[in-house]
Structures are given as C-alpha cells and as structure tokens.
Design a protein around this motif. Sequence first.
Motif, PDB file in Angstrom:
ATOM      1  N   SER A  86     -18.636  34.297  18.904  1.00 50.83           N
ATOM      2  CA  SER A  86     -19.086  35.572  18.898  1.00 50.83           C
ATOM      3  C   SER A  86     -17.987  36.644  18.565  1.00 50.83           C
ATOM      4  O   SER A  86     -18.148  37.761  18.255  1.00 50.83           O
ATOM      5  N   LEU A  87     -16.831  36.121  18.218  1.00 47.96           N
ATOM      6  CA  LEU A  87     -15.796  37.188  17.593  1.00 47.96           C
ATOM      7  C   LEU A  87     -15.973  37.556  16.439  1.00 47.96           C
ATOM      8  O   LEU A  87     -15.460  38.543  15.814  1.00 47.96           O
ATOM      9  N   LEU A  88     -17.165  36.605  15.727  1.00 53.45           N
ATOM     10  CA  LEU A  88     -17.530  37.346  14.464  1.00 53.45           C
ATOM     11  C   LEU A  88     -17.820  38.919  14.402  1.00 53.45           C
ATOM     12  O   LEU A  88     -17.905  39.602  13.533  1.00 53.45           O
ATOM     13  N   ALA A  89     -18.498  39.074  15.547  1.00 54.74           N
ATOM     14  CA  ALA A  89     -18.884  40.616  15.935  1.00 54.74           C
ATOM     15  C   ALA A  89     -17.593  41.478  15.699  1.00 54.74           C
ATOM     16  O   ALA A  89     -17.943  42.639  15.116  1.00 54.74           O
ATOM     17  N   VAL A  90     -16.576  41.056  16.132  1.00 58.43           N
ATOM     18  CA  VAL A  90     -15.374  42.123  16.129  1.00 58.43           C
ATOM     19  C   VAL A  90     -15.041  42.039  14.634  1.00 58.43           C
ATOM     20  O   VAL A  90     -14.632  43.134  13.829  1.00 58.43           O
ATOM     21  N   LEU A  91     -15.055  41.101  13.771  1.00 58.78           N
ATOM     22  CA  LEU A  91     -14.730  40.932  12.459  1.00 58.78           C
ATOM     23  C   LEU A  91     -15.935  41.802  11.535  1.00 58.78           C
ATOM     24  O   LEU A  91     -15.327  42.530  10.846  1.00 58.78           O
ATOM     25  N   VAL A  92     -17.063  41.849  12.040  1.00 58.99           N
ATOM     26  CA  VAL A  92     -18.039  42.569  11.127  1.00 58.99           C
ATOM     27  C   VAL A  92     -17.779  44.064  11.610  1.00 58.99           C
ATOM     28  O   VAL A  92     -17.825  44.865  10.449  1.00 58.99           O
ATOM     29  N   SER A  93     -17.491  44.371  12.743  1.00 56.00           N
ATOM     30  CA  SER A  93     -17.495  45.886  13.061  1.00 56.00           C
ATOM     31  C   SER A  93     -16.179  46.199  12.261  1.00 56.00           C
ATOM     32  O   SER A  93     -16.161  47.660  11.743  1.00 56.00           O
ATOM     33  N   THR A  94     -15.078  45.603  12.418  1.00 56.87           N
ATOM     34  CA  THR A  94     -13.841  46.000  11.707  1.00 56.87           C
ATOM     35  C   THR A  94     -14.017  46.087  10.065  1.00 56.87           C
ATOM     36  O   THR A  94     -13.506  46.993   9.505  1.00 56.87           O
ATOM     37  N   GLY A  95     -14.601  44.993   9.767  1.00 62.43           N
ATOM     38  CA  GLY A  95     -14.953  44.886   8.197  1.00 62.43           C
ATOM     39  C   GLY A  95     -15.676  46.338   7.714  1.00 62.43           C
ATOM     40  O   GLY A  95     -15.382  46.795   6.703  1.00 62.43           O
ATOM     41  N   VAL A  96     -16.696  46.597   8.567  1.00 63.45           N
ATOM     42  CA  VAL A  96     -17.812  47.667   8.047  1.00 63.45           C
ATOM     43  C   VAL A  96     -16.615  48.909   8.080  1.00 63.45           C
ATOM     44  O   VAL A  96     -16.954  49.879   6.930  1.00 63.45           O
ATOM     45  N   ALA A  97     -16.068  49.201   9.038  1.00 63.05           N
ATOM     46  CA  ALA A  97     -14.976  50.235   9.064  1.00 63.05           C
ATOM     47  C   ALA A  97     -14.161  50.201   7.953  1.00 63.05           C
ATOM     48  O   ALA A  97     -13.940  51.632   7.453  1.00 63.05           O
ATOM     49  N   VAL A  98     -13.452  49.112   7.609  1.00 61.98           N
ATOM     50  CA  VAL A  98     -12.674  49.205   6.419  1.00 61.98           C
ATOM     51  C   VAL A  98     -13.379  49.526   5.097  1.00 61.98           C
ATOM     52  O   VAL A  98     -12.737  50.437   4.407  1.00 61.98           O
ATOM     53  N   LEU A  99     -14.450  49.096   4.887  1.00 57.07           N
ATOM     54  CA  LEU A  99     -15.150  49.537   3.585  1.00 57.07           C
ATOM     55  C   LEU A  99     -15.774  50.803   3.896  1.00 57.07           C
ATOM     56  O   LEU A  99     -15.698  51.809   2.852  1.00 57.07           O
TER      57      LEU A  99
END
Length: 725
Positions: free
Chosen positions: A26-39
């Motif tokens: 479920s921590l993938l959700a954190v990576l996805v949110s952070t990754g989209v913000a980085v992009l």
Amino acid sequence: MITDAVAAEWLKFRTLRSNLWLLAASLLAVLVSTGVAVLTVRGFAGQDAAERMRFTSVGDGLGPGLPVAFFVMSVLGALAVTAEYGTGQIRTSLAAVPNRHVLLPAKATVLLGVGLVAGQVLAFLMHAGAMAALGGHAGFVLLDGQTLGTRLTEPGVLGGVLRSGLAIGLVTLVGLGVGAVVRATAGAMTVLIVALGVLPMAAATLPRPWNARVGAVLLDGLVGDGLLVPGAALALLLAYPAAALGAGAVAIARRGRRAHPLIVAGAATGVLLTAVVVIQPAHAETFAWKPCQKELECGVVQVPVDWDRPAGRKIGIKLVRLAATGAHRRIGVLMALPGGPGGSGIEDLEKKGGAFDRIRDRFDVVSLLPRNGVEFGRIPQDCLETPVEIGLPYSERDFERQAAVNRRAAERCRAADPELFDNMDSASVARDVEAVRVALGEKQLSILGTSYGGVTATNYARMFPSRVRALVVDGAVNLLDRQVRYPVLDTQLDRFADWCAATTDCALNGQDVRAIWKEVTVPDRRLPAKGRGVVYTGFDVQIAAAPHLVSPGENHVRWKELATAIALARSGDAAGFADYVRAGTRGTSRKPPAPVGMSMTHCLDFTGLRDYASVVEEKRRGEERSPYFPYTRLWHELACAGWPSPATNPPLPMPGTGLPPVLGIATWTEPDVNELIKHVPGSVTLRYKGHGHGLYLSAEPCAIGRVNRYLIRLETPDTACVPTS
C-alpha cells in the motif's frame, strides 16, 4: 461469541504473510503521489508565468495515489474471505463460528480497525510526500483560483486528508463484501478493478456535465471537493460498505435461511442514500432560461421604468447565462456587470466568455443588456451614438453655447422615451440587478463590475449590502473623488517620454518629448487638421491623446501613432489626431466625442459644472495638480452642462459595515479603484504592474487566478500582480 470471533480473525490476519505484504504494498500509493508531484514540479519549473497558471492543481496531493491505496486495501479485504474459500478453510471457520451472521462482522471489525489506521497513515504520508516535492511552488495561484498544492494549514485540507484516510479504511470493507459474494480471489479482483479503476476512467470520458455528475458518486469522487456537500458525500461513502457487507452477509448465510441480514443491510443502505438526497441541497431552476447561441442561455426579466413607481410601466431586461459546468459544488451566480456606460453584458459573454471558463466550475455566470445600453432599443441607437464635441470655454458665453449644444443633442434622444431617458442612472440599473437576483431565486450574488460597471456594482452594494456575497471592481471609476486622476496621465507621459528616448521606433526619439508636448497643448492654440475639415485646440489634443497614452497597445503600436501625431502637430497639423479619433469612432467623429448614450448616465450619476465660475475653479485646480494634462477632468463634466435631466444619483460611498471585503483590480493608470473601495474594511486592491483595462475580461491570467480564488474562497489575495505575457 462475537468477542471470540474477533480475536480469532485478528489471529488469522496477523499470522497471514500475504496481509503484511499487502500492507507494505500500500506504500506504493505514497510513491505514486510523490512521483506525480515531482513530475509536476519539473514541468512547472520549465514554463513561463502564463503557462504555469494553466497547470492543474495537485491539491492535497492524494489524488494520484488514492486509487492505488483503494485497490490494495480492497484486495486486502477481499482476501480475508476468498483465501478461506480457496483453501476450504471457510468450513473450519463456520464450524468454529456456527452462527454465520457473526463471521462477517468479526472479519469486518478487524479489517476496519486495520484499514482505518493504515488509511490515515497512508493519507498523511501521501500528502507529506507530495507537498515536500512541490516545495515553495505549492502556493502558486493558478487560473482556477487554486494553488499548485494545498498544505494542511489551509482551510479544509486537514479535513480532506482525514476523510481520505477514512475512505481507505471503508474501502477495505467493500473488498470484504465483494469477496464474500464472489468467493474467488481472481473474480473479486476483477470486480474491484472495474469498480475502482475502469468506472472512474469511463466517467471521465463522458461529456460535461455528466462526467462530473457520475464521477461525484464514485468512491474516489467522494473524498475531494466534488459536487456533493460533505455530509452527503459521507453518507454515500458509508453506503458503499453497507451495501457490500449486506450482500456478503446474504451470500455467507445458508440458502433459504433467515433474510434479516439483507433486510438490515438494505435498510441501512436506504437510510444512507436517503441522507444523500436530504443533505445535498437541490438547486431548483426557478427561471426560464432558453438556449440562444452556442453555450449561452437567454431570458428576460420585467422591471419598472421608474423604480420610484414600481407599479408603473415595465421594460424587459435581457439576460444571458453561461451555466456552471464544473466538477465542484456550485456556489451560486457570478453577475458580470458591463462597462461604458452603454456597454452590453451580452456582447461581453459572446466575445469574451472564455475568460470565465475556470470559474464556471463553481458559478453560473450571468450578465445583462442594461437599460442604459446603447443597444437596448427603446431609444434609437444612432441617436445615442451621436458625438457631441466638447470645447474648453473661456467666457460665460462659451459655456452657455456648450450647454445649448449638449441640451439639443440630449433632447433629440430623450424625445423617444422621456421617462426611460430620465431613469438611466446607475442606481436604477442596480435595482434592475436586484430584480434579476430575485427572479433567479438566489440568496446572494457574487459581482464582477468592470470599468463603469463598477459604478453599478458599488451602487448595488450600497443599496443591498446583505445581498452581496463577494464584490470585484475591475478598473472601476470612482465618482467620489475624481481628483485622483490628475497625476495618472502625467505619469504616463513620463513613461511615454522614456520609451521614446529608448527606441528609434518613436518619431520623437532624441527630442525633448515633455517640452514638445507642452508646446502643442497650449489650451487656446489652434491646429488645423489639414484635409480633414476640422481644427484642433490644445485642449482637444490633450483629450484625443489620453486613450492612446493610457494604452500603448501591442508592440507599442498606439504610442507609435501618438508620437507621429505629436510630431505632425508640432509642425502645425493635427491630422494625425483627427485620423486616429475617426478610426476609433468608426468614422462618426473627427474630434474626441462625448456620445449622448454615455452622458445620459454620467450626467445622472454626478453633478456637472453648474456655471462658468465652476469651470474657472476647476481650471485652477487642474493647473495646480497637473503640468501636462490640467483640463482632462473638465471634459466629462462639461458634457453635462445644460443637461435636461437633473442628477438623481449623486455618488455616495459604500457602507463601512454589512459588506464582505471588496477586491479591486487596478493597472498603472487606475488609481481610482483603491479610493473607491477603501471605505469597506478588509478590502484590498490587486495592483497590476502594467497597462490595461478590464483585466478579467481581457483574460489576463494573473488577475483571473487571484479573482477566482477570492470568488471561491472569499480570501483577498496578495496585492501585487505582474503581467504574465
């Protein structure tokens, strides 16, 4: 019994490795949110200011990661029961818990506890990761009034993150219910993929407004700022697991046995769905709008010609609307009041409606053809557009001659409808706006008054303060203190002179622009416009030059024309001024005109010069305050000399209480705005560091973003705004 069942389910849950792996996944959700913000930040940093404003807000940062969290946690719930069916352990569980109706609540209790804790952890981690990635860019204001990111300290954000965490916990129960019905892991995952992934994407492809309406009732649409109010969204959010668990309870119960699980679940779901209907405020359409062109809808409201005689003759005020189409809750009506006076709000929305694209997420945009619009139709348009030339009087006789010219032009138009002509003041237009509010069934209006529309807007605010939700005056005229305009043109002449000194495109490059200007604007100097059949005075030159001086135009095209006209005037020929005045008036005038249609409102909204002694006094004031444009203030007031209808709406300040803080917009040449709104506590003026007029309708991104934010959140913005192009 239930306590033992819960203890048993907890033991199963914590000893099953797949559950721990799913929680870790479920921590993938954190990576996805952070990754989209980085992009987002990478793309954002590479754009100019105008393109940055067109970005879509990341919001609280949970949006990209939330579907991942939903899916993983719903699978966690589904596996709690499908894994037992797959291994045949369901029979063991039922043997240990003979009362089938206890088994599912026991599983739900454990999963809800785990899901709520995990949901809140995930929600706050997603938010923190996204905001860390956005860094200092988070507070950048976008066109739709949102900021690129929203931190926990902003109103409503903490509640939104908490609701998202709750939704993650509840979706675990949805997965449990689906697993109990389908009984197979692959089948349950398929159902969850469709429900949580496919359906939202399909809804997004629907045409407006159905994409927003359908998306608002899906799971991921219930946690943001969607069409449903928070109470209704919460009720529907609870209805999903209630319905899923009800179906699961029936599936686990022996066939043909008690039906009360279905009854209880159905009743709970019904109550929750009823709550959605009850809590969600219905916007009942109370006005007969009819499609008229493209996206526009039209209608008519009947109002009295004379508001002092409300039972008397009526006229129809034409309305136009751009209906709200956004994915967010409708706030109400934004009333856009046109300038002039004599302008048409219908024409504004026809030609400049695109400026309202982002605010239509939250508002119906409504405007009107006001009674003082030159296209209104009761008084011939060609008469209202008749140009009246204004001269600077040097004697009582000159003054009386000007008054007679004004009176004849006004009486010719007044003869078509004397009663209406005498009720063209801005206060009467404001009363018409109040009649529109009543007809639309709105409790309050949000108002955007552009240019002279700001006079109507402030009259409305003065007369109906409790009916004003928000008020924006964009480049508005201040009739209370017209003295503040004296320094404006002087400062513009300095800018013009500096530009001339810096560019060879200026016909006066290398010359003393200020000295030449004073030479050609000696008030009584006569300059024939050769071949144009007209003679300019220095006073005429001041008035003719003012619009070009205020608005340089793209690539300074108007300043180039002005420089050429001044250079020609220095040689004794005013043809340059006569040509661009004629072009600007569509060939109706060779000298700066004061059209009757403009004066018929001006002269009711303020008292003009009463006699020649008043002219002399105003000349003295102008000469004291302005070295280059001492007589420009006289021009409008001289247009009212001899007017057949007395001033009925003298300027008064807005009340100091009962109004929300007002937002003003002022360019370099609009000092009136701050003076106009300063009487209302908390009001601010957004100062645009550039030229222009009517910035919102001109689609200036910097102004639109800040105005939209104020209209939506009722927060006054910072007070500086720089051009984005």
